[in-house]
Design an enzyme around this catalytic site. Structure first.
Site, PDB file in Angstrom:
ATOM      1  N   TYR A 141       0.815  -1.216   0.000  1.00 14.27           N
ATOM      2  CA  TYR A 141       0.000   0.000   0.000  1.00 14.27           C
ATOM      3  C   TYR A 141       0.850   1.268   0.000  1.00 14.27           C
ATOM      4  O   TYR A 141       0.370   2.332  -0.378  1.00 14.27           O
ATOM      5  CB  TYR A 141      -0.905   0.028   1.243  1.00 14.27           C
ATOM      6  CG  TYR A 141      -2.146  -0.823   1.139  1.00 14.27           C
ATOM      7  CD1 TYR A 141      -2.062  -2.203   1.102  1.00 14.27           C
ATOM      8  CD2 TYR A 141      -3.403  -0.231   1.092  1.00 14.27           C
ATOM      9  CE1 TYR A 141      -3.203  -2.992   1.034  1.00 14.27           C
ATOM     10  CE2 TYR A 141      -4.546  -1.008   1.024  1.00 14.27           C
ATOM     11  CZ  TYR A 141      -4.444  -2.377   0.996  1.00 14.27           C
ATOM     12  OH  TYR A 141      -5.577  -3.147   0.920  1.00 14.27           O
ATOM     13  N   LYS A 190       4.121 -15.382   3.122  1.00 15.98           N
ATOM     14  CA  LYS A 190       4.302 -16.153   1.885  1.00 15.98           C
ATOM     15  C   LYS A 190       5.812 -16.360   1.743  1.00 15.98           C
ATOM     16  O   LYS A 190       6.449 -15.917   0.778  1.00 15.98           O
ATOM     17  CB  LYS A 190       3.684 -15.370   0.703  1.00 15.98           C
ATOM     18  CG  LYS A 190       3.655 -16.112  -0.610  1.00 15.98           C
ATOM     19  CD  LYS A 190       2.638 -17.236  -0.685  1.00 15.98           C
ATOM     20  CE  LYS A 190       2.751 -17.980  -2.011  1.00 15.98           C
ATOM     21  NZ  LYS A 190       1.940 -19.213  -2.058  1.00 15.98           N
ATOM     22  N   ASP A 222      -1.916 -18.581   1.441  1.00 14.94           N
ATOM     23  CA  ASP A 222      -2.886 -19.336   0.628  1.00 14.94           C
ATOM     24  C   ASP A 222      -3.518 -20.449   1.470  1.00 14.94           C
ATOM     25  O   ASP A 222      -4.731 -20.653   1.469  1.00 14.94           O
ATOM     26  CB  ASP A 222      -2.245 -19.877  -0.661  1.00 14.94           C
ATOM     27  CG  ASP A 222      -0.903 -20.554  -0.447  1.00 14.94           C
ATOM     28  OD1 ASP A 222      -0.358 -20.500   0.676  1.00 14.94           O
ATOM     29  OD2 ASP A 222      -0.382 -21.152  -1.417  1.00 14.94           O
ATOM     30  N   ASP A 246      -5.839  -7.467   4.493  1.00 11.36           N
ATOM     31  CA  ASP A 246      -7.017  -6.902   3.834  1.00 11.36           C
ATOM     32  C   ASP A 246      -7.873  -8.035   3.273  1.00 11.36           C
ATOM     33  O   ASP A 246      -9.088  -8.088   3.484  1.00 11.36           O
ATOM     34  CB  ASP A 246      -6.565  -5.960   2.703  1.00 11.36           C
ATOM     35  CG  ASP A 246      -7.741  -5.365   1.966  1.00 11.36           C
ATOM     36  OD1 ASP A 246      -8.702  -4.938   2.633  1.00 11.36           O
ATOM     37  OD2 ASP A 246      -7.712  -5.337   0.714  1.00 11.36           O
ATOM     38  N   ASP A 250     -11.720  -9.748   4.842  1.00 11.19           N
ATOM     39  CA  ASP A 250     -12.999  -9.831   4.119  1.00 11.19           C
ATOM     40  C   ASP A 250     -13.491 -11.274   4.110  1.00 11.19           C
ATOM     41  O   ASP A 250     -14.681 -11.543   4.291  1.00 11.19           O
ATOM     42  CB  ASP A 250     -12.851  -9.345   2.665  1.00 11.19           C
ATOM     43  CG  ASP A 250     -13.285  -7.892   2.504  1.00 11.19           C
ATOM     44  OD1 ASP A 250     -13.025  -7.110   3.440  1.00 11.19           O
ATOM     45  OD2 ASP A 250     -13.873  -7.553   1.465  1.00 11.19           O
TER      46      ASP A 250
HETATM   47  C1  IPM Z   1     -10.220  -1.801   4.162  1.00  9.83           C
HETATM   48  C2  IPM Z   1     -10.509  -1.273   2.781  1.00  9.83           C
HETATM   49  C3  IPM Z   1      -9.402  -0.335   2.356  1.00  9.83           C
HETATM   50  C4  IPM Z   1      -8.095  -1.126   2.346  1.00  9.83           C
HETATM   51  C5  IPM Z   1      -9.630   0.384   1.011  1.00  9.83           C
HETATM   52  C6  IPM Z   1     -10.937   1.121   0.988  1.00  9.83           C
HETATM   53  C7  IPM Z   1      -8.488   1.286   0.659  1.00  9.83           C
HETATM   54  O1  IPM Z   1     -10.673  -2.315   1.867  1.00  9.83           O
HETATM   55  O2  IPM Z   1     -10.135  -0.991   5.104  1.00  9.83           O
HETATM   56  O3  IPM Z   1     -10.096  -3.022   4.318  1.00  9.83           O
HETATM   57  O4  IPM Z   1      -7.785  -1.784   1.350  1.00  9.83           O
HETATM   58  O5  IPM Z   1      -7.383  -1.059   3.343  1.00  9.83           O
HETATM   59 MN    MN Z   2     -10.591  -4.298   2.761  1.00 10.08          MN
END
Ligand code: IPM
Ligand code: MN
Length: 366
Positions: A141, A190, A222, A246, A250
């Site tokens: 990032y 990784k 993975d 990240d 999710d």
């Molecule tokens: C998160 C989001 C952010 C990230 C985006 C919106 C930049 O997906 O906070 O997980 O990738 O960190």
């Molecule tokens: Mn995210």
């Protein structure tokens, strides 16, 4: 206690869920005799539209003179075609970096009324109680040279860079957290491919010597993503670099029902922190009163716990969330069995009712 809070609602459903969280927060602070001053500031697309930049200097000033930040969400199709420096997400990345918030904690916990909403079998989900500790201010990032395209447009660069110090401090944080939880830490990398991951693993091994009571495993990312689905109950604390964290967070969020439920805390070494839901700005449902406010409400609870040490107050909010779900109230993203789908505002009213009637309410004010 007196607190100064910076409030950054952002875009899409951000303002609605923030409104809900502030109402809940005000109720609990009032009930326990605390005072808060709220200062609103622009971030993301809303800031681009009003101030021409996703992270105005004034927003940073407001954050710097606050004790903690509450953030809604950023982004939306309106700004999708903007150049990289004028994307809403730049505001979010910028504030994380500027405020030094390197440790992102994303707890994932099973809620009994939501067990049906999980895409996984009930017996796999029941005992899930894990925290992802995501490194937040380094890696892909923020690597230098930063993202760019070669002159002919056929070559691209993103850089994954870490310093020893950046890895040490996040791994240390994760060990500390594991120590006060179930003492299990999975360090995810990784290392079979990336040099940054090999250094990550070395540092995790070195740090482990200081925490002999914590059981450490080193896992490839993975394989971790597969294990998270196959057997999520095995995890206590997971620590990993920015991009892996990240993606895994999710994935982990749907294990327990809905991304809309997940809170997060972005911390540094002092008590300052930024608190935001894990979900995005959901522009498709913005302004319709359908958004799930619980991720933001639970983020406010994390703020009370981590930035102010107000454990009872944090627990009161968490209990109100449990109770409201138990009563069957939910938003449309949650499939609570025999549940009643209500609006963002109505669900917030229910939370406030619970807080005001709860036995946990302090005696002085009853
Ligand atoms: C998160 C989001 C952010 C990230 C985006 C919106 C930049 O997906 O906070 O997980 O990738 O960190
Ligand atoms: Mn995210």
């Amino acid at each position: 206690m007196k607190m100064k809070l910076a409030v950054l609602p952002g875009d899409g459903i951000g303002p609605e869920v923030m409104d809900a969280a502030i109402r809940v927060l005000k109720t609990v602070l009032d009930n326990y005799g605390h005072e808060a001053v709220f200062e609103n500031a622009l971030i993301g697309g809303a800031a681009i539209d009003e101030a021409g930049t996703p992270l105005p200097e004034e927003t940073l000033d407001i954050c710097r003179r606050s004790d903690a930040i509450l953030l809604g969400a950023v982004g939306g199709p309106k700004w999708d075609h903007n150049p990289a420096s004028l994307r809403p997400e730049k505001g979010l990345l910028g504030i994380r970096k500027e405020m030094g918030l390197f440790a992102n904690l994303r707890p994932v916990k099973a809620y009994a009324p939501l067990l049906n909403a999980s895409p996984l079998k009930r017996e796999r989900v029941e005992n899930v109680d894990l925290v992802i500790v995501r490194e937040l201010t380094g890696g892909l990032y923020f690597g230098r040279p930063s993202e760019r395209r070669g002159p002919d447009g056929n070559e691209v660069i993103d850089t994954l860079a870490y310093t020893r110090e950046e890895i040490e401090r996040i791994i240390e944080k994760a060990f500390q957290l594991a120590q006060i939880r179930r003492k299990k830490l999975a360090s995810v990398d990784k290392a079979n491919v990336l040099e940054s991951s090999r250094m990550w693993r070395e540092i995790a091994e070195e740090t482990a010597k200081k925490y002999p009571d914590v059981e450490v495993s080193h896992m490839l990312v993975d394989s971790t993503s597969m294990q998270l689905i196959a057997n999520p109950g095995q995890f206590d604390v997971i620590v990993t670099e920015n991009m892996f964290g990240d993606i895994l967070s999710d994935e982990a969020s749907v294990i327990t029902g809905s991304l809309g439920m997940l809170p997060s805390a972005s911390l540094r070494s002092d008590r300052f922190g930024m608190y935001e839901p894990v979900h995005g700005s959901a522009p498709d449902i913005a302004g319709q009163g359908k958004a799930n406010p619980l991720g933001t409400v639970l983020s406010a609870a994390l703020m009370l716990r981590y930035s102010f040490g107000l454990e009872k107050e944090a627990a009161a909010i968490e209990k109100a969330v449990d109770d409201v779900l138990q009563d069957g109230y939910c938003t449309g993203d949650l499939q609570v069995k025999n549940g009643k789908v209500v609006s963002t505002h109505e669900l917030t009213d229910k939370l406030i009712e619970k807080l005001n009637n709860s036995e946990a309410r302090p005696r002085i004010l009853q």
